[in-house]
Enzyme design. Structure first.
Site, PDB file in Angstrom:
ATOM      1  N   PHE A  60       1.256  -1.330   0.224  1.00  0.00           N
ATOM      2  CA  PHE A  60      -0.251   0.114  -0.034  1.00  0.00           C
ATOM      3  C   PHE A  60       0.781   1.154  -0.002  1.00  0.00           C
ATOM      4  CE2 PHE A  60      -2.379   3.897   1.805  1.00  0.00           C
ATOM      5  CZ  PHE A  60      -3.755   3.218   0.679  1.00  0.00           C
TER       6      PHE A  60
ATOM      7  N   ASP B 223       8.657   2.480   1.484  1.00  0.00           N
ATOM      8  CA  ASP B 223       8.227   3.566   2.858  1.00  0.00           C
ATOM      9  C   ASP B 223       7.849   3.117   3.871  1.00  0.00           C
ATOM     10  OD1 ASP B 223       5.545   4.222   2.826  1.00  0.00           O
ATOM     11  OD2 ASP B 223       5.169   3.296   1.370  1.00  0.00           O
TER      12      ASP B 223
ATOM     13  N   LYS C 208       2.911   9.726   8.418  1.00  0.00           N
ATOM     14  CA  LYS C 208       1.563   9.259   9.100  1.00  0.00           C
ATOM     15  C   LYS C 208       1.751  10.440  10.887  1.00  0.00           C
ATOM     16  CE  LYS C 208      -1.139   5.444   7.243  1.00  0.00           C
ATOM     17  NZ  LYS C 208      -0.468   5.235   7.119  1.00  0.00           N
TER      18      LYS C 208
END
Ligand SMILES: *Cc1c(COP(=O)(O)O)cnc(C)c1O
Length: 402
Positions: free
Chosen positions: A142, A227, A256
């Site tokens: 993702f 990532d 995040k």
């Protein structure tokens, strides 16, 4: 009790808000404090999801709130047409924390950070006069929802309605060295990987795979993009989860947890790769604005002063011990995945949604992935007592006859 505030919010949401999130968990919050959120229903919830790995300092952290208020009282935004002290300070700090990084660039989200990483990888070879467009990423990965990031995301269900997609994106099975070797070539500008697949169900890459991927990149000249949007900021017990391995990514992305709840993403790249961006090649209006960067600075300061990276590691171990006990007594847990405070609990039955809902009714916020995984991504300030009460209630719920 009828929660009229919640009822009104649900009514307006269904009438006025685009329905991309489906039926949400029925709660509206009014306030947070530390590990807890308080609902309009009058209930107190132990937040073990932390806004999906975002609220790493928990809620209403004093230092973060003060930094934001103080910055807001000065000025919130100017433009990247001007020099921004907070942006330069945060870039310096992150570059110094990140092995192999020489420069930073700030975005507003994770998807945008990955989008920037993809553009940087492509322009890097373009500027050398030998364009290599291919980007390789993993199945079930993702990487975000913007067009290039969603194309890198290895989940076809997110692709089909949006075709035609950007070209030259290829997906290979995760943890399959031969598949990666077979795909990587002189046409490949980057291999993009998560160290632990988050949305993919908390699935860890093996040490062998990651080290082979780094080697394959070295041999073919492709860049390694890691990532760290979910795994970074200390969550796994190292600031970057790639630090558990012998890896030197050319490009690393963060988001995040970086702003502790304020939207900010970041791309970090080696000096050599960073230099491929010249004035005008890329840009952003909001990215790296004074407010977001003040948040990032406060979060980094707090992580350092409260030793939150080591605490994430210790609390993660304690969480695992407690879950292993449940595993033995109930047999309702078959596997505990992840690292540090990034935890996937695999259930023996496909009832993760039901268990999550039951936990919610008892005042715990967690997330479910697929049919049988519970995901726990608590703030890094979590204490033993929170883990203990949660595990006690989880054991009770799992032990009940359905
Ligand atoms: C959440 C996430 C993203 C996307 O971040 P957004 O801020 O939602 O765009 C990208 N990669 C990983 C690994 C993520 O967990």
């Amino acid at each position: 009790m009828v929660d009229s505030k919640l009822k009104k919010a649900i009514g307006k949401d269904s009438k006025y808000y685009m329905n991309t999130f489906g039926k949400r968990t029925p709660v509206c919050f009014t306030e947070g404090k530390g590990m807890f959120l308080f609902g309009t229903d009058g209930k107190k919830y132990l937040d073990l999801l932390g806004g999906i790995a975002v609220n790493i300092l928990g809620h209403k952290n004093k230092e973060l709130t003060e930094a934001l208020c103080s910055q807001a009282k000065k000025y919130i935004h100017c433009s990247n047409l001007y020099y921004i002290k907070e942006q330069a300070d945060l870039a310096e700090k992150l570059v110094n924390i990140c092995p192999n990084a020489g420069k930073a660039f700030f975005t507003n989200s994770g998807a945008e950070a990955n989008e920037t990483a993809i553009k940087l990888a492509r322009i890097h070879f373009y500027k050398q006069g030998s364009p290599r467009p291919k980007i390789i990423s993993a199945n079930n990965s993702f990487h975000g929802r913007t067009l290039a990031a969603v194309t890198a995301t290895g989940q076809p269900k997110y692709h089909l309605p949006f075709e035609p997609l950007p070209k030259e994106f290829v997906h290979v099975p995760y943890n399959d060295i031969q598949a990666l070797k077979g795909e990587a070539d002189k046409n490949t500008c980057a291999v993009m990987l998560e160290i632990i697949q988050g949305e993919g169900g908390i699935v860890s890459a093996t040490k062998e795979y990651l080290e082979a991927a780094a080697n394959i990149c070295r041999q073919t000249g492709a860049l390694l993009i890691i990532d760290e949007i979910q795994t970074g900021m200390g969550r796994t017990g190292k600031f970057f989860s790639f630090e558990h391995f012998k890896l030197k990514p050319d490009i690393t992305t963060l988001a995040k947890g970086l702003g502790g709840g304020v939207p900010i993403g970041c791309v970090l790249a080696s000096n050599e790769v960073s230099q491929s961006f010249s004035p005008g090649d890329h840009g952003t209006t909001f990215g790296g604005n004074p407010l977001a960067c003040s948040a990032g600075l406060a979060v980094l300061e707090k992580i350092k002063n409260s030793d939150l990276v080591n605490k994430a590691s210790a609390m993660g171990d304690y969480f695992r011990e407690n879950l292993e006990n449940i595993m033995q007594t109930t047999k309702k847990i078959t596997q505990i995945r992840g690292r540090g405070l990034m935890i996937g609990i695999k259930l023996s039955e496909p009832n993760a949604v039901k268990v999550k809902d039951e936990l919610f009714r008892k005042g715990y916020l967690v997330n479910s992935i697929g049919d049988d995984i519970l995901r726990v991504l608590p703030p890094l300030i979590i204490k033993k007592v929170h883990i203990e009460v949660f595990c006690k209630d989880l054991e009770k719920i799992l032990g009940e006859k359905k």
